[in-house]
Every structure is written in structure tokens, then in C-alpha cells.
Design an enzyme around this catalytic site. Structure first.
Site, mmCIF file in Angstrom:
data_model
loop_
_atom_site.group_PDB
_atom_site.id
_atom_site.type_symbol
_atom_site.label_atom_id
_atom_site.label_comp_id
_atom_site.label_asym_id
_atom_site.label_seq_id
_atom_site.Cartn_x
_atom_site.Cartn_y
_atom_site.Cartn_z
ATOM 1 N N TYR A 88 0.852 -1.193 0.000
ATOM 2 C CA TYR A 88 0.000 0.000 0.000
ATOM 3 C C TYR A 88 0.885 1.240 0.000
ATOM 4 C CZ TYR A 88 -3.025 3.747 1.552
ATOM 5 O OH TYR A 88 -3.693 4.939 1.625
ATOM 6 N N GLU B 226 -3.717 7.493 -3.856
ATOM 7 C CA GLU B 226 -3.469 6.187 -3.253
ATOM 8 C C GLU B 226 -3.234 5.112 -4.313
ATOM 9 O OE1 GLU B 226 -6.026 4.797 0.256
ATOM 10 O OE2 GLU B 226 -6.935 3.797 -1.448
#
Ligand code: GDP
Ligand code: MN
Length: 384
Positions: free
Chosen positions: A101, A189
Site C-alpha cells: 500500500y 493512493e
């Protein structure tokens, strides 16, 4: 404004972040052709602005253009959380070793952006944050100095990334920061950022939220996203100077003034109803804006009744009434409309409305109560 995955990824790519080859399709035939160009092994991904698409069957990995055709057909027939899918991204399929991530958001308490990385990628990061916060490594970014090399290194070390990938990781982190900063994002993101089978980093997914107040600086974004998004009512609303936020309930609200709009939503809840949206038509709404607002409300398939609550100050009630009547000429609806007009030219407004088939209310409480009842009636009529 929330950007589609493919728009986010294209912006990331502009700043040097590696993304899979791919293109968007609106039909199964287009999907098949794109898959053929990409060599057959592809992943079809629904492009909708709500989460949970994987669970809803909105992501399919396939091996041939024919399978891509079938997968795209299924995906384009889906409705995810009430939103019909009309766009599918066809990306070259990737083999995955590890999912990481990487994201940037604003840390309000620190008054700085913060970059976060986690070796527990691919899954919902909020869940990681709640259950195993130690698995998220953070580096605050000084908005003046920008993202520093030592911060990137700290993140790489924190997620135990092997050193062969540090240079790739540094370029991706820098690219993500540039995209975040240059596009006035509140979130940028990559989840997952994967280590591929052949040992390189690749951004498989992308998500960006853009600060609405800065959208005027990014006309290119509105174009990129609008040309392909038929259901993006929030963008349409913006064009007419309306503030619209879609919610999950079934009572469509048209109100002037943000405070009154919130009070209207509260009182709907008080009477056991759920608002379908927040919609502020603003202080000086004209006929055109009212018509646009009504169309936007009606375009939400969840809406079972419409509550119009106008306090005429600068906004004149007769103009609002005219706008509603004009809009109803254009977009026919069987939905019950509950209307409360008070303030400037309310009398004239009510006279205009009297000819139309609407339920009037004197007080906000009465309007809300009647809306809740009407919504229930519509729902049970539709069910039977
Ligand atoms: P999201 O669930 O909506 O965030 O969609 P993602 O794009 O993050 O995809 C969800 C998951 O699907 C990823 O975490 C991967 O595990 C898997 N996935 C996505 N693209 C590919 C691909 O090209 N190949 C493989 N094998 N899996 C993929
Ligand atoms: Mn994802």
C-alpha cells in the site's frame, strides 16, 4: 471529487509511476479488441465511483479476448450499490508476488500531508489501520520542502522492501507526491502497488480525491472524467453551480442554503426517513438551476419522493416555482413532490404550483413528515 481508477492511474503515469498497459471500453466488443491488442491475458475492472466492486463481481481476470468479451459484458450489466456500470477498464494482467500500500493524505492534526506505506497492501487500508496500526509506516511531508529522499528511504525500510527496488520505489513515491500536489488532491493512493512476477514495482490500482474548491484549476480533469461518465451527477451539479452530494436514502431534497439543507436532512431523519442527497441550490438560484437540480434528483434511481424546501430571500419563490414547472415539462416523473415555499414572493410561487400536482406544506416539520409517508407509500406501491 473522486476520480475513476483509470483517470487516477493516468495522472500517476504522467509523473513516472509505472501502470499496466490498458484502455477503457464501453462495450464488450471494444473490450475484446483492447484485450487482443494487449495479448489476451487481461483484467477487466468496472469503473464506478463506489467501493466494493471486487465483491460485487466488478473485477475479472481472463486469458483471451473472447473471455474478455464475456467478462466485459457481465461487468457492464452490473449495478454496484445502485450505480450502473457503463465503463470497464481493460488492463494487461499482471502476475503478483507481493501487494503493497502507498498513499498520501492530509494529516489535519499535523497540518501536513502524510505519506503512508504498508506491506499489508491490497486489502482495505482502514481495516489495517484499525487492527494492526503498526503495519502502517508514516512520513510527514513538509509542504514547502516537498517529499525528502530520507523519508522515502524510511518508508522503504519500514515495509522491508528489498534494496533492489529502492530506486523504483523512490520514483513512484515522488511521482505520487507530484500528482497529489499538482492536482490539489486530498488523497492519492496506490493499493495495491505490486511487486510483479519479474520483480518490478507496478501500480495496479489508483484512487484520487480532488479538493472541490480547486477544481476550477483542473478543467482537464473534468474533461477526462466527464467524457465517459454518464452517472456523474456530482460533476453535472457543479456545472450549474449546485452543491450536490449523493447519499443512500430515498427522499430527494432540494433546498436553498447549506444550513437549511442540513436542517432539512435532520428533520427527515427525525421522522424516520433517510435523505437521498444533500442539495443546496444556493442563494441566487434561477429557473435553469432549479430545473437542473430537479433532473439530478430524479436521475437517482433510489429516490421515492422529492422534498423541496425553499426559504425565499435572494431566491424568489416564484422563480423557483417556474423552474420546477419547466423541469417537470422536460423530465416527467410520477414521484410525489412535497413542497414548502416561504419568504420572498411565496404567494406568487404557491399560485403557480397550485395548478401542478404537488403536496404543499406550511412548516418544515409538516413537509418532512409528509415526505416520509409519501416515500413509504411509493416504496410499497413499487414492491406490490
Ligand atoms: P479494488 O478491490 O476495487 O481496490 O480493486 P484493485 O484494483 O485493488 O484489485 C483488487 C485485487 O484484485 C488486487 O488486490 C489484486 O489481488 C487483484 N488484481 C487486480 N489486478 C490484477 C491482475 O492484473 N492480476 C492479478 N492476478 N490480480 C489482480
Ligand atoms: Mn484497490
Amino acid at each position: 471529487m473522486k476520480l475513476h481508477e483509470y483517470v487516477s492511474k493516468r495522472l500517476f503515469a504522467k509523473y513516472g509511476v509505472p501502470i499496466p498497459k490498458g484502455d477503457i471500453a464501453t462495450t464488450a466488443d471494444e473490450a475484446k479488441n483492447i484485450a487482443a491488442d494487449l495479448g489476451g491475458k487481461v483484467v477487466g475492472k468496472s469503473q464506478v465511483l463506489v467501493g466494493g466492486r471486487g465483491k460485487a463481481g466488478g473485477i475479472k481476470v481472463v486469458d483471451s479476448p473472447e473471455q474478455a468479451y464475456d467478462a466485459a459484458k457481465e461487468i457492464l450489466n452490473l449495478e454496484i450499490k445502485g450505480i450502473p456500470v457503463d465503463l470497464v477498464l481493460i488492463d494487461e494482467a499482471s502476475s503478483i508476488q507481493t501487494e503493497i500500500y502507498l498513499g498520501i493524505t492530509n494529516d489535519r492534526a499535523a497540518r501536513k500531508p502524510v505519506m503512508m506505506a504498508s506491506a499489508a497492501g491490497g486489502v482495505d487500508i482502514e481495516e489495517v489501520a484499525a487492527k494492526t496500526p503498526e503495519k502502517i509506516i508514516k512520513a510527514h511531508i513538509d509542504p514547502v520542502l516537498g517529499l525528502m529522499a530520507h523519508d522515502i528511504l524510511e518508508l522503504a525500510l519500514g515495509i522491508e522492501l528489498k534494496s533492489e527496488l529502492w530506486i523504483e520505489f523512490k520514483n513512484i513515491a515522488k511521482g505520487l507526491w507530484k500528482a497529489f500536489k499538482n492536482y490539489d488532491a486530498t488523497l492519492a493512493e496506490i493499493n495495491p502497488l505490486v511487486i510483479t512476477g519479474d520483480g518490478h514495482l507496478l501500480a495496479l490500482d489508483g484512487k484520487m480525491l480532488i479538493d472541490d474548491s480547486a477544481l476550477f484549476r483542473h478543467a482537464d480533469l473534468l474533461e477526462m472524467q466527464k467524457s465517459t461518465e454518464a452517472h456523474q451527477t456530482e460533476v453535472d451539479a457543479k456545472e450549474y453551480g449546485l452543491t450536490y452530494i449523493k447519499l443512500d436514502g430515498d427522499i430527494g431534497c432540494m433546498v436553498n442554503g447549506a444550513g437549511l439543507a442540513m436542517a432539512t436532512m435532520d428533520i427527515i431523519k427525525h421522522f424516520g426517513g433517510e435523505p437521498a442527497n444533500f442539495l443546496d441550490i444556493g442563494g441566487g438560484a434561477d429557473e435553469k438551476m432549479v430545473a437542473a437540480a430537479l433532473k439530478i434528483i430524479i436521475s437517482d434511481p433510489n429516490v421515492k419522493t422529492i422534498l423541496i424546501n425553499i426559504f425565499g430571500g435572494i431566491t424568489r419563490c416564484d422563480l423557483v416555482a417556474k423552474g420546477i414547472l419547466a423541469a417537470l415539462e422536460e423530465v416527467k416523473t410520477d414521484l410525489p413532490i412535497i413542497i414548502r415555499l416561504v419568504g420572498t414572493n411565496a404567494e406568487e410561487g404557491r399560485e403557480l404550483i397550485a395548478k401542478a400536482d404537488m403536496i404543499t406544506a406550511k412548516t418544515l416539520a409538516e413537509a418532512a413528515e409528509k415526505s416520509v409517508t409519501a416515500a413509504k407509500e411509493t416504496a410499497s406501491r413499487e414492491a406490490s
